[in-house]
Design a protein around this motif. Structure first.
Motif, PDB file in Angstrom:
ATOM      1  N   HIS A  42      10.233  -9.020  -1.237  1.00 40.46           N
ATOM      2  CA  HIS A  42      11.081  -7.818  -1.265  1.00 40.46           C
ATOM      3  C   HIS A  42      10.884  -7.147  -2.621  1.00 40.46           C
ATOM      4  O   HIS A  42      11.127  -7.754  -3.663  1.00 40.46           O
ATOM      5  CB  HIS A  42      12.549  -8.205  -1.066  1.00 40.46           C
ATOM      6  N   ILE A  43      10.426  -5.897  -2.608  1.00 40.94           N
ATOM      7  CA  ILE A  43      10.116  -5.176  -3.844  1.00 40.94           C
ATOM      8  C   ILE A  43      10.875  -3.852  -3.867  1.00 40.94           C
ATOM      9  O   ILE A  43      10.883  -3.117  -2.876  1.00 40.94           O
ATOM     10  CB  ILE A  43       8.606  -4.899  -3.969  1.00 40.94           C
ATOM     11  N   ASN A  44      11.499  -3.567  -5.003  1.00 38.05           N
ATOM     12  CA  ASN A  44      12.073  -2.244  -5.274  1.00 38.05           C
ATOM     13  C   ASN A  44      11.119  -1.513  -6.212  1.00 38.05           C
ATOM     14  O   ASN A  44      10.786  -2.032  -7.290  1.00 38.05           O
ATOM     15  CB  ASN A  44      13.451  -2.355  -5.923  1.00 38.05           C
ATOM     16  N   LEU A  45      10.692  -0.322  -5.832  1.00 45.63           N
ATOM     17  CA  LEU A  45       9.766   0.483  -6.625  1.00 45.63           C
ATOM     18  C   LEU A  45      10.492   1.726  -7.116  1.00 45.63           C
ATOM     19  O   LEU A  45      11.006   2.515  -6.315  1.00 45.63           O
ATOM     20  CB  LEU A  45       8.545   0.862  -5.778  1.00 45.63           C
TER      21      LEU A  45
ATOM     22  N   ASP B 178       0.868  -1.180   0.000  1.00 47.28           N
ATOM     23  CA  ASP B 178       0.000   0.000   0.000  1.00 47.28           C
ATOM     24  C   ASP B 178       0.901   1.225   0.000  1.00 47.28           C
ATOM     25  O   ASP B 178       1.314   1.718   1.052  1.00 47.28           O
ATOM     26  CB  ASP B 178      -0.916   0.019   1.228  1.00 47.28           C
ATOM     27  N   GLU B 179       1.255   1.708  -1.188  1.00 45.73           N
ATOM     28  CA  GLU B 179       2.140   2.863  -1.328  1.00 45.73           C
ATOM     29  C   GLU B 179       1.334   4.066  -1.790  1.00 45.73           C
ATOM     30  O   GLU B 179       0.484   3.957  -2.691  1.00 45.73           O
ATOM     31  CB  GLU B 179       3.262   2.562  -2.327  1.00 45.73           C
ATOM     32  N   MET B 180       1.624   5.214  -1.183  1.00 45.06           N
ATOM     33  CA  MET B 180       0.878   6.439  -1.483  1.00 45.06           C
ATOM     34  C   MET B 180       1.816   7.487  -2.075  1.00 45.06           C
ATOM     35  O   MET B 180       2.986   7.597  -1.685  1.00 45.06           O
ATOM     36  CB  MET B 180       0.240   7.002  -0.207  1.00 45.06           C
ATOM     37  N   ALA B 181       1.286   8.257  -3.030  1.00 44.22           N
ATOM     38  CA  ALA B 181       1.959   9.441  -3.589  1.00 44.22           C
ATOM     39  C   ALA B 181       3.342   9.128  -4.149  1.00 44.22           C
ATOM     40  O   ALA B 181       4.293   9.885  -3.944  1.00 44.22           O
ATOM     41  CB  ALA B 181       2.047  10.539  -2.535  1.00 44.22           C
ATOM     42  N   PHE B 182       3.465   8.028  -4.878  1.00 50.23           N
ATOM     43  CA  PHE B 182       4.713   7.748  -5.596  1.00 50.23           C
ATOM     44  C   PHE B 182       4.740   8.631  -6.839  1.00 50.23           C
ATOM     45  O   PHE B 182       3.798   8.636  -7.642  1.00 50.23           O
ATOM     46  CB  PHE B 182       4.783   6.270  -5.981  1.00 50.23           C
ATOM     47  N   VAL B 183       5.840   9.390  -7.019  1.00 45.05           N
ATOM     48  CA  VAL B 183       5.909  10.376  -8.107  1.00 45.05           C
ATOM     49  C   VAL B 183       6.278   9.678  -9.411  1.00 45.05           C
ATOM     50  O   VAL B 183       7.393   9.172  -9.576  1.00 45.05           O
ATOM     51  CB  VAL B 183       6.927  11.483  -7.778  1.00 45.05           C
ATOM     52  N   TYR B 184       5.347   9.668 -10.346  1.00 39.64           N
ATOM     53  CA  TYR B 184       5.547   9.057 -11.659  1.00 39.64           C
ATOM     54  C   TYR B 184       6.430   9.971 -12.524  1.00 39.64           C
ATOM     55  O   TYR B 184       6.067  11.116 -12.799  1.00 39.64           O
ATOM     56  CB  TYR B 184       4.180   8.839 -12.315  1.00 39.64           C
ATOM     57  N   GLY B 185       7.592   9.475 -12.935  1.00 43.06           N
ATOM     58  CA  GLY B 185       8.509  10.251 -13.768  1.00 43.06           C
ATOM     59  C   GLY B 185       9.683  10.836 -13.025  1.00 43.06           C
ATOM     60  O   GLY B 185      10.581  11.408 -13.646  1.00 43.06           O
ATOM     61  N   ASP B 186       9.725  10.704 -11.705  1.00 48.47           N
ATOM     62  CA  ASP B 186      10.846  11.217 -10.911  1.00 48.47           C
ATOM     63  C   ASP B 186      11.861  10.077 -10.723  1.00 48.47           C
ATOM     64  O   ASP B 186      11.623   9.139  -9.961  1.00 48.47           O
ATOM     65  CB  ASP B 186      10.359  11.722  -9.557  1.00 48.47           C
ATOM     66  N   TYR B 187      12.997  10.177 -11.422  1.00 45.74           N
ATOM     67  CA  TYR B 187      13.987   9.094 -11.386  1.00 45.74           C
ATOM     68  C   TYR B 187      14.715   9.012 -10.044  1.00 45.74           C
ATOM     69  O   TYR B 187      15.434   8.043  -9.803  1.00 45.74           O
ATOM     70  CB  TYR B 187      14.998   9.261 -12.527  1.00 45.74           C
ATOM     71  N   ASN B 188      14.544  10.005  -9.212  1.00 41.62           N
ATOM     72  CA  ASN B 188      15.141   9.951  -7.875  1.00 41.62           C
ATOM     73  C   ASN B 188      14.235   9.235  -6.868  1.00 41.62           C
ATOM     74  O   ASN B 188      14.653   8.959  -5.751  1.00 41.62           O
ATOM     75  CB  ASN B 188      15.435  11.367  -7.367  1.00 41.62           C
ATOM     76  N   GLU B 189      13.012   8.957  -7.285  1.00 37.89           N
ATOM     77  CA  GLU B 189      12.060   8.267  -6.408  1.00 37.89           C
ATOM     78  C   GLU B 189      12.383   6.773  -6.403  1.00 37.89           C
ATOM     79  O   GLU B 189      12.361   6.100  -7.435  1.00 37.89           O
ATOM     80  CB  GLU B 189      10.639   8.489  -6.919  1.00 37.89           C
ATOM     81  N   ASN B 190      12.717   6.255  -5.228  1.00 37.62           N
ATOM     82  CA  ASN B 190      13.083   4.840  -5.106  1.00 37.62           C
ATOM     83  C   ASN B 190      12.627   4.335  -3.740  1.00 37.62           C
ATOM     84  O   ASN B 190      13.096   4.805  -2.709  1.00 37.62           O
ATOM     85  CB  ASN B 190      14.596   4.661  -5.264  1.00 37.62           C
ATOM     86  N   ARG B 191      11.720   3.376  -3.739  1.00 38.94           N
ATOM     87  CA  ARG B 191      11.179   2.851  -2.487  1.00 38.94           C
ATOM     88  C   ARG B 191      11.436   1.344  -2.396  1.00 38.94           C
ATOM     89  O   ARG B 191      11.514   0.653  -3.416  1.00 38.94           O
ATOM     90  CB  ARG B 191       9.678   3.127  -2.392  1.00 38.94           C
ATOM     91  N   VAL B 192      11.543   0.879  -1.159  1.00 32.17           N
ATOM     92  CA  VAL B 192      11.788  -0.539  -0.893  1.00 32.17           C
ATOM     93  C   VAL B 192      10.693  -1.048   0.025  1.00 32.17           C
ATOM     94  O   VAL B 192      10.396  -0.429   1.057  1.00 32.17           O
ATOM     95  CB  VAL B 192      13.179  -0.757  -0.256  1.00 32.17           C
TER      96      VAL B 192
END
Length: 661
Positions: A308-311, A132-146
């Motif tokens: 384990h997921i890298n987003l 359940d991930e919120m507000a992931f920025v589409y197109g921002d290459y610095n956005e990286n979640r685990v």
């Protein structure tokens, strides 16, 4: 970056004779090309969004960022409500453009389920709602979640079932569940992707201890299915990557590996021409770095699994390349399972080996290996050329160990038979290369002796193969034959007991398919263990002749350079310990040869590496030099004699004149 994965256990690699498998060499050369492509495409096709986006306004007048290369297709929010006059609606769009603006915040929910059918999110147990991930920025290459979590394995999945992942993606604040009233398909979408893989199990060949007695009351073995055995496997790591820079795509001609991740706009909207449409953000489920050795076979004993997921966001060119390569390897595995041979042979496991190398090898060592693999290929070609040139120009048999050449033929034939017996998916390219090596050794024999078929009276076989000298041997050639026989006499004293000892150990402690397989496996093991002994007679002949001029120096230099490269591969690529030790065998020979080259530096009585010189030429040279020296000495003596005569004659004349006076 590859996902975090447990260390892979040691895996044996199919080994070729005394060196690196040609299949692995080809794979490493392809890897070098892959890295070169990544470097240049990274330089010239980087992830700079400035040149691929533009700004426009939406229905409310707010400024938004959209891809710049939408060409004639309008942004989705500005789509027409009717087609142009005379336009025809196409059920399958020809060109598709992205729907959502860049830098849009997204909400993402993932549900694991044993069923392909979607169920309302409100009814899904909380434990199966793994993301359940919120507000992931589409197109921002610095956005990286685990994301790290775990879940209970459904009963259906334990019984060789499929574990499905239901992915719900939508613009932040929108409803994600299609079954909920007020769901807007222009702001959210749902799709299903399997989280498990069905992998064909390699058939385990039946082996037995050949010395064990067969019990009379032995139970009849249960018949195994004749077709491939397929089981469900799960890997705990994968990467979810949005592809924000895909731009406009020609949908009918998309590569299947890319097309499987493209989700078309759900309402079927078209532009004014009726031919073009839109697609939701591409979400790439990246399993490229998943290794079979890290996977878990799902059965009744597996009750809970980690996840384990890298987003992140991912460049389109990388996505296209990785998806295509990964799908090609999986297709090769599927073809092998159905008995369909691939163009280059193999069953897709070769690519697994490359991924293991990338994950488990130090980057600097890997880079060095890629570079020297190119040199390995060049040296191999030069050695082949020089070896042929040496034997074509050879004028006599000085220093040539015919028995060693025959031994090389035997050893290469053993390896050829071993490849046929133990690897059903061996590439025909490898078998062809091995066969060419055998033919080359046979050709060498014909250059030094005449191969004839003679009668064999009194023998069970009426004919025999005879090796006859091409000419009357000189004293040096006779000595070469004598030294060769002596060297092999001692070689047999060492090699034969070792061979019988290894055969006895293998027969008593190991299992084999048949007696034929036992003989081939024993012989090929002996070749890997002490095949370098075939070079010992040549070193012994060098020692007795006190010369290395008859050796093919250039060809040997190229081969020895390749052995050092093989040493580097031995520390980079997983392979059996026996083969790893075998890569060091030619190094010992090389250093002995270097010592002999230093000790026997100049020798005009032996042929050189081009077959030039030799006893007869040397005699001519020496005799010519001797005659020249004798002529020079005679001329000097004559000159001195003439000077002495002139001096005496002058004195006599002077004395005579005095007397007369």
């Amino acid at each position: 970056m590859p996902p975090n994965a447990p260390a892979a256990p040691a895996a044996g690699a199919q080994a070729e004779q005394g060196g690196l498998s040609p299949m692995i060499k080809s794979a490493l050369q392809g890897l070098a090309i892959f890295f070169a492509m990544q470097f240049f495409m990274g330089k010239f096709m980087g992830t700079n969004n400035a040149a691929t986006t533009t700004t426009t306004t939406d229905e409310s007048g707010a400024v938004i960022t959209v891809p710049a290369n939408t060409a004639a297709i309008p942004p989705f929010h500005a789509r027409p409500d009717h087609l142009d006059v005379g336009a025809v609606y196409s059920p399958i769009p020809q060109r598709i453009a992205p729907m959502w603006p860049l830098n849009t915040p997204l909400d993402i929910t993932i549900v694991v389920s044993p069923s392909f059918v979607m169920e309302p999110l409100a009814k899904v147990p909380k434990e199966r709602r793994v993301v359940d991930e919120m507000a992931f920025v589409y197109g921002d290459y610095n956005e990286n979640r685990v994301i790290d979590t775990s879940f209970a394995v459904p009963k259906e999945v334990q019984n060789n079932g499929t574990l499905w992942g239901h992915f719900y993606v939508g613009i932040s604040g929108s409803k994600l569940d299609p079954s909920t009233p007020g769901y807007d398909p222009s702001k959210a979408y749902h799709y299903v992707h399997p989280l498990t893989q069905y992998i064909v199990q390699k058939k385990v060949k039946k082996t037995k201890n050949l010395l064990a007695a067969v019990e009379e009351d032995e139970e009849v073995e249960e018949e195994l299915p004749t077709g491939p055995i397929i089981t469900s496997h799960y890997h705990p790591n994968f990467t979810m990557s949005f592809i924000p820079d895909s731009g406009v795509m020609q949908f009918p001609t998309l590569h299947p590996a890319v097309r499987q991740y493209v989700r078309l706009e759900a309402t079927g909207a078209r532009d004014a021409t009726g031919q073009n449409g839109w697609y939701y953000p591409v979400l790439f489920i990246n399993t490229f770095w998943q290794l079979r050795t890290h996977m878990t076979t799902l059965n009744s004993t597996v009750t809970r699994l980690p996840l384990h997921i890298n987003l992140n966001n991912f460049a389109n060119w990388k996505f296209s390349l990785i998806a295509s390569v990964d799908e090609g390897a999986k297709q090769a595995s599927r073809n092998a399972a159905q008995g369909i041979s691939s163009p280059g042979g193999g069953d897709g496991s070769e690519f697994e080996m490359i991924k293991e190398i990338l994950l488990d090898t130090n980057p600097w060592l890997l880079g060095t290996t890629v570079v020297v693999s190119i040199f390995h290929m060049v040296f191999e070609m030069l050695a082949f050329k020089s070896d042929i040139s040496h034997y074509r120009n050879k004028k006599n048999n000085v220093g040539i160990s015919v028995r060693s050449i025959l031994g090389n033929v035997f050893m290469q034939a053993v390896i050829f038979l071993y490849l046929l017996d133990n690897n059903e998916n061996t590439s025909w390219m490898i078998l062809f290369s091995q066969g060419m090596g055998i033919l080359l050794e046979f050709w060498k024999i014909t250059t030094v002796v005449n191969v004839r078929i003679r009668d064999a009276p009194g023998s069970i076989i009426p004919y025999r193969i005879a090796f006859e000298d091409k000419h009357v041997l000189s004293d040096t050639e006779e000595k070469t034959k004598e030294y060769d026989a002596v060297a092999f006499k001692y070689l047999y004293m060492v090699a034969v007991p070792l061979l019988f000892a290894y055969a006895g150990y293998s027969l008593y402690y190991e299992t084999h398919k048949s007696w034929y397989s036992f003989v081939i496996a024993t012989l090929v093991g002996s070749v890997y263990a002490y095949g370098f002994l075939m070079m010992v007679p040549s070193l012994y002949i060098n020692y007795r002749l006190k010369s290395v001029a008859h050796m093919p120096a250039r060809a040997m230099t190229y081969k020895f350079l390749n052995t050092f490269i093989d040493d580097l591969f031995a520390f980079t690529i997983k392979m059996p310990t026996l083969h790893r030790l075998a890569t060091l065998r030619d190094d010992v020979i090389f250093f002995v040869y270097l010592y002999q080259s230093w000790k026997y530096k100049v020798d005009y009585t032996r042929v050189n590496e081009f077959g030039q010189g030799g006893d007869e030429d040397a005699v001519v040279v020496v005799e010519g030099e001797k005659k020249a020296i004798e002529s020079a000495d005679a001329a000097e003596e004559a000159k001195k004699a003439d000077a002495g005569v002139a001096k005496v004659t002058g004195s006599e004349k002077k004395g005579g004149a005095t007397k007369r006076k």
